[in-house]
Write an enzyme that holds these catalytic residues in place. Structure first.
Site, PDB file in Angstrom:
ATOM      1  N   ASP A   7      35.116  39.268  30.090  1.00 31.11           N
ATOM      2  CA  ASP A   7      34.466  39.130  28.911  1.00 31.11           C
ATOM      3  C   ASP A   7      33.394  39.494  28.015  1.00 31.11           C
ATOM      4  O   ASP A   7      32.489  38.461  28.402  1.00 31.11           O
ATOM      5  CB  ASP A   7      34.898  37.615  27.959  1.00 31.11           C
ATOM      6  CG  ASP A   7      34.833  37.111  26.677  1.00 31.11           C
ATOM      7  OD1 ASP A   7      34.861  38.356  25.418  1.00 31.11           O
ATOM      8  OD2 ASP A   7      34.222  35.851  26.619  1.00 31.11           O
ATOM      9  N   GLU A  67      38.435  42.516  27.439  1.00 27.14           N
ATOM     10  CA  GLU A  67      38.946  42.683  26.319  1.00 27.14           C
ATOM     11  C   GLU A  67      38.498  43.861  25.470  1.00 27.14           C
ATOM     12  O   GLU A  67      37.225  44.569  25.570  1.00 27.14           O
ATOM     13  CB  GLU A  67      38.600  41.845  25.543  1.00 27.14           C
ATOM     14  CG  GLU A  67      39.112  40.295  25.326  1.00 27.14           C
ATOM     15  CD  GLU A  67      38.555  39.312  24.130  1.00 27.14           C
ATOM     16  OE1 GLU A  67      38.123  39.436  22.998  1.00 27.14           O
ATOM     17  OE2 GLU A  67      38.585  37.977  25.006  1.00 27.14           O
ATOM     18  N   ASP A 141      33.154  31.656  27.484  1.00 23.45           N
ATOM     19  CA  ASP A 141      33.677  32.768  27.261  1.00 23.45           C
ATOM     20  C   ASP A 141      34.270  32.576  28.740  1.00 23.45           C
ATOM     21  O   ASP A 141      34.941  34.028  29.543  1.00 23.45           O
ATOM     22  CB  ASP A 141      32.079  33.354  28.007  1.00 23.45           C
ATOM     23  CG  ASP A 141      31.293  33.417  26.640  1.00 23.45           C
ATOM     24  OD1 ASP A 141      30.430  33.627  25.673  1.00 23.45           O
ATOM     25  OD2 ASP A 141      31.304  32.146  26.762  1.00 23.45           O
TER      26      ASP A 141
END
Length: 164
Positions: A7, A67, A141
Site C-alpha cells: 500500500d 494498489e 496501511d
C-alpha cells in the site's frame, strides 16, 4: 507462491507478505515503512527504496501486488506523492526481476468485502477474519497491503480455471 502486497505512501508504506501453499494462505511478514515528514523528498524515497530492497531480499517474494493510483479532484497532490512511492516500488521489483501487478482499490475492497467502497475498519476486520489473526492489523496501511496481496492470490487462482 509468495506475494508481497504494498500500500504505497510517502509517509507510511504498508507491506504484507502472504504465502499460499495448496489452499492455505498465511502471513509471512507484515509492517510499515515510515519516513520522516521533515526529510526531503529525495531522502524519503531513498529510505523507502532501501527498506523495500531489504524486504525483497529477506523474504524472496514471487510477485509484487500494489494498489493503483487513485486521485480525488480535491486532493491531486496525494496522487502525485503516492506516484513517487509507486515508482520506487516498480524500480525495486524490476531490479529483483519481479513482476508487478496493479489493482484498483475498489477491486481489492470488493474481492474481500463484496463492497468496493468498504471502510478502512471493514478491511481490517475482513483481513483479521480471512487470515485468522487474533488482532486487527494496525495501522490500516498493513491491512491494505495484505488485502492487495490477497486480491492478487485470488485473481491468479481464478486465471487458471478453464470453463467447459
Amino acid at each position: 507462491m509468495r506475494t508481497l502486497g504494498i500500500d504505497p505512501g510517502l509517509h507510511i508504506t504498508g507491506y504484507g507478505i502472504l504465502e499460499k501453499v495448496n489452499d492455505d494462505i498465511k502471513i509471512v511478514e507484515a509492517g510499515v515503512i515510515r519516513t520522516k515528514r521533515n526529510d526531503s523528498l529525495a531522502k524519503r524515497l531513498l529510505d523507502i527504496s532501501r527498506e523495500l530492497e531489504t524486504i525483497i531480499a529477506q523474504f524472496q517474494p514471487d510477485a509484487v501486488a500494489v494498489e493503483e493510483l487513485y486521485s480525488h479532484y480535491g486532493h491531486p497532490r496525494t496522487a502525485i506523492t503516492m506516484g513517487h512511492a509507486r515508482g520506487i516500488i516498480f524500480l525495486k521489483a524490476a531490479e529483483a526481476n519481479l513482476k508487478v501487478y496493479s489493482y484498483p482499490s475498489t477491486k481489492v475492497k470488493n474481492s474481500l468485502t463484496g463492497n468496493g467502497r468498504a471502510s478502512k475498519n471493514q478491511m481490517q476486520q475482513m483481513i483479521r477474519s480471512t487470515l485468522k489473526i487474533p488482532y486487527l492489523p494496525e495501522p490500516p496501511d498493513v491491512a491494505d497491503a495484505l488485502a492487495v496481496a490477497l486480491c492478487h492470490i485470488h485473481t491468479q487462482q481464478h486465471r487458471y480455471v478453464v470453463e467447459i
